[in-house]
Motif scaffolding. Sequence first.
Motif, short mmCIF file in Angstrom:
data_model
loop_
_atom_site.label_atom_id
_atom_site.label_comp_id
_atom_site.label_asym_id
_atom_site.label_seq_id
_atom_site.Cartn_x
_atom_site.Cartn_y
_atom_site.Cartn_z
N UNK A 1 0.85 -1.19 0.09
CA UNK A 1 0.09 -0.04 -0.01
C UNK A 1 0.81 1.26 0.05
N UNK A 2 1.98 1.27 0.87
CA UNK A 2 2.87 2.28 0.89
C UNK A 2 3.37 2.80 -0.44
N UNK A 3 3.95 1.78 -1.07
CA UNK A 3 4.82 1.63 -2.37
C UNK A 3 3.53 2.43 -3.51
N UNK A 4 2.39 1.91 -3.57
CA UNK A 4 1.31 2.31 -4.43
C UNK A 4 1.19 3.92 -4.25
N UNK A 5 1.03 4.34 -2.91
CA UNK A 5 0.79 5.65 -2.46
C UNK A 5 2.02 6.40 -2.78
N UNK A 6 3.23 5.92 -2.76
CA UNK A 6 4.33 6.81 -2.83
C UNK A 6 4.53 7.33 -4.49
N UNK A 7 4.00 6.10 -5.30
CA UNK A 7 3.90 6.27 -6.69
C UNK A 7 2.94 7.42 -7.35
N UNK A 8 1.57 6.96 -6.65
CA UNK A 8 0.68 7.89 -6.95
C UNK A 8 0.72 9.39 -6.22
#
Length: 438
Positions: A86-93
């Motif tokens: 979730x954190x990685x997707x959030x960082x990308x977003x």
Amino acid sequence: MRLKIEKMGINGEGIAYYQKKPVFIEGALPQELVEIKDLQGYGTYYKARIEKIVKESRDRIRPACAFAHRCRACSMMHLAYEKQLKAKRDILAQTLMKYAKIEPSRIEEIIANEQPLHYRNQCKLPLQMEQGKLCSGMYLPGSNYFASVKNCVIHDPLIETVRKEVLHILNKHGIKAYDYHKKSGMRSLIIRTFQGKCQVTLVSGEDVLTQELIADLLDCEAIVSLWQSINTVKKSVDVFGKKMIFLGGAKQLRFLFGGYRMQINPRSFFQLNTKQAEVLYQKAASLLTGKRYGTIVEAYSGIGAISLFLHEHADQVIGIESIADAVQNAHAIASLNHIDNVKFVCGDAAEELTYLSKKGKIDLLVVDPPRSGLDYAMIGTLLQSKIQEIIYISCNPATLGKNLDLLQQRYEVKTIIPIDLFSQTAAIEAIVHLKRKR
């Protein structure tokens, strides 16, 4: 001073705010309340260290590695894996919104890594003396401080076995760590493994290794390819030196990948997570399902793995790679698999792409650039070209966002697919499919 961690940064650090400026705190997690120390200002932001965690996140876990606090390479190992995703997707977003104004809703769900430990197929470890013995370790991030590491749970277990065997043999023969004044000694140990076989490269000074040492190393059951690399450059960016010496076994490491027979030289690039790399390339190829192209060009092609996965969708595939060894390697692999509609050229990506664009129509371009992303010459070439589609494989959200901001002048972003290749770290891969605007 106590601060509440609001979100996670692109390198896996916690971010709080002080005097309306972000404070980057290594090891902190979102929603934690921490006491900090060593607050240092850097103009538009601060850095600090944790003194004490006052309120701990429910997602904090005990790291799987006993050395995580020493080498600090796995910046997310203290975070539960599902929350890492979730954190990685959030960082990308957040990054794509910041640089390219791309709405988070356009990013698909992240593809998880089924094996979040023991996945890495290569290590490049510096060597130093510790208590009179040669040992391997890591330099702490942003420093020259060496920390010995006795075991790594990110490495394929065979890498750890071979690493220990090699160090034992080097110490048995009295090999010392590299001496910059004498330009002799052992500098780094590189091990790459696929399917139970290893390629080992010893990076040294101007040493001539004895036949006894070489024989002992080749007696290790898993070592099938042994090389030496001479590197006497004091501040070398590349671990490898320019001079490569083949010591024994097979010159290339051979393995099966996605149904294709591969062979690789020590200096040639290959994704560090074999299983997830196959998922990555298959997902990229799935974007072409049901389509047929005249010419596909792969820039930064390395040994041409992506070209193999795409070759059935085109009349011809042309790979562009700046490293001559990798180009030679790629030709050999295409021949090994009896694929005759794929060829490779050695040169600068932007220059060769400009030449190919003038020579004939390019229907699809695939790019898998280094962390620095596409340079301005390459962006300029793409904006002036008539290439209809681009598949951009990125390993750095920041450079991806900056590149997409410019490419959106001529191209529309159709699909963004994040993939977790490097579990326990903040690194994230993404596939972006772009189509030229009408």
